[in-house]
Design a protein around this motif. Structure first.
Motif, mmCIF file in Angstrom:
data_model
loop_
_atom_site.group_PDB
_atom_site.id
_atom_site.type_symbol
_atom_site.label_atom_id
_atom_site.label_comp_id
_atom_site.label_asym_id
_atom_site.label_seq_id
_atom_site.Cartn_x
_atom_site.Cartn_y
_atom_site.Cartn_z
ATOM 1 N N MET A 171 95.615 -94.213 9.531
ATOM 2 C CA MET A 171 94.833 -95.396 9.407
ATOM 3 C C MET A 171 95.850 -96.619 10.224
ATOM 4 S SD MET A 171 92.959 -95.847 6.133
ATOM 5 C CE MET A 171 93.975 -95.888 4.863
ATOM 6 N N ARG A 172 97.230 -96.454 10.273
ATOM 7 C CA ARG A 172 97.991 -97.273 11.183
ATOM 8 C C ARG A 172 98.834 -96.534 11.755
ATOM 9 N NH1 ARG A 172 97.951 -102.175 12.383
ATOM 10 N NH2 ARG A 172 96.909 -102.762 10.710
ATOM 11 N N PHE B 123 96.451 -93.703 18.455
ATOM 12 C CA PHE B 123 95.234 -93.602 17.816
ATOM 13 C C PHE B 123 94.010 -93.428 18.824
ATOM 14 C CE2 PHE B 123 93.765 -97.940 17.972
ATOM 15 C CZ PHE B 123 95.068 -98.449 18.421
ATOM 16 N N MET C 89 90.298 -94.490 19.786
ATOM 17 C CA MET C 89 89.410 -95.724 19.749
ATOM 18 C C MET C 89 88.354 -95.202 20.540
ATOM 19 S SD MET C 89 89.826 -99.730 20.805
ATOM 20 C CE MET C 89 91.632 -99.950 20.191
ATOM 21 N N GLU D 251 90.093 -102.668 8.240
ATOM 22 C CA GLU D 251 88.881 -102.808 9.325
ATOM 23 C C GLU D 251 88.752 -101.545 10.036
ATOM 24 O OE1 GLU D 251 90.968 -105.726 12.127
ATOM 25 O OE2 GLU D 251 89.982 -104.708 13.820
ATOM 26 N N VAL D 252 87.711 -101.219 10.242
ATOM 27 C CA VAL D 252 87.513 -100.262 11.168
ATOM 28 C C VAL D 252 86.482 -100.481 12.497
ATOM 29 C CG1 VAL D 252 87.198 -98.348 9.149
ATOM 30 C CG2 VAL D 252 85.068 -100.008 9.680
ATOM 31 N N HIS E 173 85.756 -103.740 15.539
ATOM 32 C CA HIS E 173 85.802 -105.064 15.914
ATOM 33 C C HIS E 173 85.311 -105.313 17.118
ATOM 34 C CE1 HIS E 173 89.112 -108.533 15.845
ATOM 35 N NE2 HIS E 173 87.747 -109.252 15.687
ATOM 36 N N PHE F 27 83.709 -108.478 20.103
ATOM 37 C CA PHE F 27 84.441 -109.591 20.513
ATOM 38 C C PHE F 27 83.269 -110.139 21.777
ATOM 39 C CE2 PHE F 27 88.187 -107.105 19.678
ATOM 40 C CZ PHE F 27 89.104 -107.948 18.979
ATOM 41 N N ILE G 36 85.585 -99.340 17.884
ATOM 42 C CA ILE G 36 85.849 -98.622 16.675
ATOM 43 C C ILE G 36 87.116 -97.872 16.387
ATOM 44 C CG2 ILE G 36 84.495 -96.869 15.217
ATOM 45 C CD1 ILE G 36 82.026 -97.938 16.169
ATOM 46 N N ARG H 135 91.379 -93.768 12.674
ATOM 47 C CA ARG H 135 91.478 -94.517 11.444
ATOM 48 C C ARG H 135 89.950 -94.272 10.502
ATOM 49 N NH1 ARG H 135 92.410 -100.878 11.165
ATOM 50 N NH2 ARG H 135 94.541 -100.268 11.768
HETATM 51 P P1 ATP Z 1 94.697 -104.012 13.173
HETATM 52 O O1 ATP Z 1 94.330 -105.459 12.558
HETATM 53 O O2 ATP Z 1 94.324 -103.156 11.985
HETATM 54 O O3 ATP Z 1 95.971 -104.074 13.684
HETATM 55 P P2 ATP Z 1 93.362 -104.759 15.312
HETATM 56 O O4 ATP Z 1 92.829 -106.036 15.190
HETATM 57 O O5 ATP Z 1 94.747 -104.975 16.181
HETATM 58 O O6 ATP Z 1 93.838 -103.665 14.229
HETATM 59 P P3 ATP Z 1 91.534 -103.981 17.460
HETATM 60 O O7 ATP Z 1 92.382 -104.191 18.684
HETATM 61 O O8 ATP Z 1 90.366 -104.724 16.938
HETATM 62 O O9 ATP Z 1 92.629 -103.686 16.254
HETATM 63 O O10 ATP Z 1 91.161 -102.470 17.746
HETATM 64 C C1 ATP Z 1 89.841 -101.931 17.489
HETATM 65 C C2 ATP Z 1 89.797 -100.924 16.277
HETATM 66 O O11 ATP Z 1 90.940 -100.128 16.520
HETATM 67 C C3 ATP Z 1 90.331 -101.548 14.841
HETATM 68 O O12 ATP Z 1 89.200 -102.141 14.525
HETATM 69 C C4 ATP Z 1 90.861 -100.541 14.266
HETATM 70 O O13 ATP Z 1 89.878 -99.514 13.500
HETATM 71 C C5 ATP Z 1 91.128 -99.708 15.203
HETATM 72 N N1 ATP Z 1 92.874 -99.600 15.234
HETATM 73 C C6 ATP Z 1 93.643 -100.607 15.717
HETATM 74 N N2 ATP Z 1 95.048 -100.433 15.474
HETATM 75 C C7 ATP Z 1 95.154 -99.294 14.882
HETATM 76 C C8 ATP Z 1 96.278 -98.373 14.708
HETATM 77 N N3 ATP Z 1 97.511 -98.957 14.792
HETATM 78 N N4 ATP Z 1 95.703 -97.198 14.118
HETATM 79 C C9 ATP Z 1 94.486 -96.841 13.923
HETATM 80 N N5 ATP Z 1 93.522 -97.456 14.116
HETATM 81 C C10 ATP Z 1 93.816 -98.853 14.748
#
Ligand code: ATP
Ligand code: MG
Length: 443
Positions: A150-151, A155, A157, A283-284, A286, A288, A319, A323
């Motif tokens: 999850m973090r 990862f 995307m 958050e799954v 985002h 913009f 997405i 995660r």
């Molecule tokens: P977070 O606030 O959780 O650090 P982010 O806002 O930095 O995420 P975005 O740049 O919006 O992340 O990336 C799009 C998507 O990628 C996020 O909605 C999340 O589902 C996924 N994601 C982001 N960072 C990670 C991570 N470190 N590990 C796994 N998935 C991630």
């Protein structure tokens, strides 16, 4: 697949470093193996789920006109210097030098690379609208990688990028993607809440996060409970832009925000007391709309129908595919293990031969297995000599939607017991009805 041949390194106990339930269950069910902090190998059971999620996303993105591409993980620093983000991104960016001393980086996201593709090949308003996406590994050197996939630091995307002539068209594209995301999460068996969010380092003035309610989530959200009751989005909506706008507005006008932009006064004005929910969430996704932020700095221009040069309007839509594997488990499990939603389950049916070595049970297990395979189902057959108790526990742990038990009862009266993992409902069927019943469920 027969368990005796399947690489399924399950563990009796969760390793102590796993703090959250999804991480514990993923390790116990042999889905992943950590290679270093925040970096994982995906083993067969985990990889199957990852691929299923990918496929659902791909199908929905193609439906709204997305075209799949694949950009590299390694990017040249030059493009990021051009956009002005090379310094801004800070320590999260993994910076690399090649043998000729050129600066490279492992991509944390792809706005620069896609803008470069656009400016090289697209020049006219006639080429628009355009929606390109890819599903690719990212790297962010997170300060505190935790909670398993999850973090992570590396990862997977899915990120899409849209190109439109002006703000109005770009907003319509944003709305379509917003609704497409709701469809994706609902197909994944999740109830996602879209919340207004701070665009952060991506920039722009319009942004929503899609979150899943979960006690272990790292986000804190405030929202109107009405959002959980709306019906899922039907495919026809995308055929008419008025319907898209109407449906989008229905969702977007409900109060739902992340804590950093929460406003108590507005919350009280827009919601009734019994509908106010404050919850932790994961958050799954985002999305913009950032307009001309990258096209201006990188010179991605278009010629409109009057012959004028204008910067193209862009949005991006992410997405977290890897995660999501953890998030789905956080959302759907019990004290025995994972409960996979049918669409993402690594196998649809598990067969448990409870009297291995008994001629009848061996023969019938094999027969059920072969028949379900012929019907096109994904089946995991526990053909090992383990005790029945350990087979039950193992099947519950890995969470397949249906279990079929073949043992003494089948032998006495030709009936096979089925158990539904999610509801714990159990019933007996004869061989033929069993095959039909399960085939119907999955076709
Ligand atoms: P977070 O606030 O959780 O650090 P982010 O806002 O930095 O995420 P975005 O740049 O919006 O992340 O990336 C799009 C998507 O990628 C996020 O909605 C999340 O589902 C996924 N994601 C982001 N960072 C990670 C991570 N470190 N590990 C796994 N998935 C991630
Ligand atoms: Mg985000």
């Amino acid at each position: 697949m027969k368990i005796s041949q399947f690489f399924l390194p399950t563990l009796k106990e969760a390793p102590s470093e796993a703090q959250v339930i999804s991480h514990q269950l993923m390790l116990r069910s042999g889905m992943i193996k950590q290679s270093s902090a925040g970096i994982y190998s995906w083993l067969p059971l985990g990889f199957k789920v990852l691929k299923k999620i990918e496929e659902i996303i791909r199908c929905e993105q193609d439906y709204i006109g997305g075209q799949e591409i694949l950009m590299p993980t390694i990017q040249p620093a030059d493009l990021w210097i051009e956009s002005g983000r090379y310094e801004d991104y800070g320590q999260e960016m993994l910076r690399i030098k090649d043998r000729s001393n050129r600066d490279l980086l492992y991509g944390p996201t792809n706005e620069e690379l896609i803008t470069d593709i656009f400016r090289t090949h697209l020049k006219s308003y006639k080429d628009l609208p355009l929606l390109l996406y890819h599903i690719q590994w990212k790297f962010r050197d997170e300060l505190r990688p935790r909670y398993g996939v999850m973090r992570g630091r590396e990862f997977l995307m899915k990120d899409s990028y849209s190109f439109d002539l002006d703000m109005n068209q770009s907003r319509l594209t944003y709305q379509k993607n917003f609704l497409s995301y709701l469809r994706i999460f609902s197909k994944l068996g999740l109830k996602a809440v879209p919340v207004k969010a701070n665009p952060g380092p991506i920039g722009g003035d319009l942004s929503h996060e899609f979150v899943i309610l979960a006690p272990n989530g790292e986000s804190d959200i405030f929202f109107d409970k009405k959002l959980l009751e709306f019906e899922s989005i039907s495919k026809d909506i995308f055929l008419d832009k008025n319907l898209v706008e109407k449906e989008y507005n229905k969702w977007a006008k409900c109060y739902a925000v992340t804590d950093d932009i929460h406003n108590e006064k507005e919350y009280n004005k827009l919601t009734t007391p019994e509908n106010r929910v404050n919850s932790r969430a994961i958050e799954v996704g985002h999305v913009f709309y950032f307009g001309t932020k990258y096209s201006k700095s990188m010179g991605a221009n278009l010629i409109n129908n009057k012959g004028e040069q204008l910067p193209v309007h862009m949005g991006s839509y992410g997405i977290g595919v890897s995660r999501l594997v953890g998030a789905i488990i956080e959302y759907s499990h019990d004290d025995k293990g994972i409960i996979w939603p049918e669409n993402v389950a690594p196998f649809s049916v598990g067969i448990l031969n409870l009297k291995k070595g008994d001629e009848y049970c061996d023969k019938m297990s094999e027969l059920v297995y072969q028949n379900l395979l012929i019907a096109g189902l994904e089946v995991l057959y526990d053909d090992t000599s383990e005790r029945a108790g350990s087979k039950f526990a193992n099947m519950d742990l890995i969470g397949l939607p249906y279990q079929v038990f073949i043992g003494s009862k089948s032998k006495d009266n030709g009936l096979f017991e089925i158990k539904e993992r999610a509801t714990n409902k159990r019933y007996f069927l004869k061989l033929e009805s069993l095959i039909n019943h399960l085939t119907e469920k999955f076709n």
